[in-house]
Design a protein around this motif. Structure first.
Motif, PDB file in Angstrom:
ATOM      1  N   GLU A 196       0.868  -1.174   0.000  1.00 20.03           N
ATOM      2  CA  GLU A 196       0.000   0.000   0.000  1.00 20.03           C
ATOM      3  C   GLU A 196       0.904   1.222   0.000  1.00 20.03           C
ATOM      4  OE1 GLU A 196      -3.239   0.015   2.837  1.00 20.03           O
ATOM      5  OE2 GLU A 196      -3.168   2.205   2.918  1.00 20.03           O
TER       6      GLU A 196
ATOM      7  N   ASP B 167      -2.195   6.016  -1.592  1.00 18.91           N
ATOM      8  CA  ASP B 167      -3.358   5.142  -1.405  1.00 18.91           C
ATOM      9  C   ASP B 167      -3.507   4.046  -2.438  1.00 18.91           C
ATOM     10  OD1 ASP B 167      -5.430   7.860  -0.128  1.00 18.91           O
ATOM     11  OD2 ASP B 167      -3.988   6.545   0.867  1.00 18.91           O
TER      12      ASP B 167
ATOM     13  N   ARG C  89       3.724   2.833   2.193  1.00 20.34           N
ATOM     14  CA  ARG C  89       3.143   3.075   3.509  1.00 20.34           C
ATOM     15  C   ARG C  89       3.094   1.746   4.271  1.00 20.34           C
ATOM     16  NH1 ARG C  89      -2.396   5.081   2.813  1.00 20.34           N
ATOM     17  NH2 ARG C  89      -1.586   7.177   2.586  1.00 20.34           N
TER      18      ARG C  89
END
Lengths: 99, 84
Positions: free
Chosen positions: A18, A22, A68
């Motif tokens: 991820e 996003d 992320r």
């Protein structure tokens, strides 16, 4: 180096990366490097309709700085070995600080 | 023996889509790179998407600073744009 070594044990496994923008991509980990840049093959984008430009992409290179999260299959992670190595690394760092 | 070095050298002379942090998408043939993922693209086209439709803007030779790179995707097959 710890996480680089950790990722090397996951080469060939299916993971979901991820990104900070996003975008979530599932694919097989092809390779990783010291910056934790990730190469995935046979990818599948999670929300395909939202990212039409990824339709024709099967293999990709993801810059480590934009990741992320990396969702890992629980069965492929040897938590005990990870803990041992983390403790070893902490001990090394402590020694290095004391010197 | 698993080979594990995420190098861009396999991607040289391949048609790539480069997505940047600001959301721009550039398509071109990657000629050179370095350890920061700075890239030089040849015959670069900026592909601007509105929904499923896109338009291409020809830009020529482009240098992209690695800082801004999110993802480099290898383009292998033609996608079909939606009509209407």
């Amino acid at each position: 180096m710890l996480f680089y070594s950790f990722y090397k044990t996951l080469v060939g496994k299916e993971i979901t990366v991820e990104l900070k923008n996003d975008l979530a991509i599932t694919g097989y980990l092809q390779s990783v490097d010291q910056f934790l840049n990730i190469k995935l093959r046979d990818i599948r984008v999670e929300e395909e309709q939202k990212y039409p430009y990824m339709l024709s992409v099967k293999n990709c290179f993801i810059r480590g700085s934009v990741v992320r999260y990396v969702h890992l299959p629980a069965d492929d992670v040897d938590v005990d070995t990870l803990q041992d190595h983390a403790r070893l690394e902490a001990r090394e760092q402590k020694k290095a600080q004391q010197q | 023996m698993s080979f594990s070095n995420a190098s861009l050298c396999d991607e040289v002379d391949k048609k790539l889509i480069v997505v940047l942090r600001d959301g721009k998408k550039f398509i071109g043939v990657m000629r050179t790179f370095d350890q920061f993922a700075n890239i030089i693209l040849q015959d670069t086209v900026e592909r601007i998407y509105v929904g499923n439709c896109y338009s291409d803007k020809y830009l020529g030779v482009f240098f992209i600073r690695g800082d801004n790179v999110v993802i480099l995707g290898e383009i292998v097959c033609l996608e079909y744009e939606s009509i209407g």
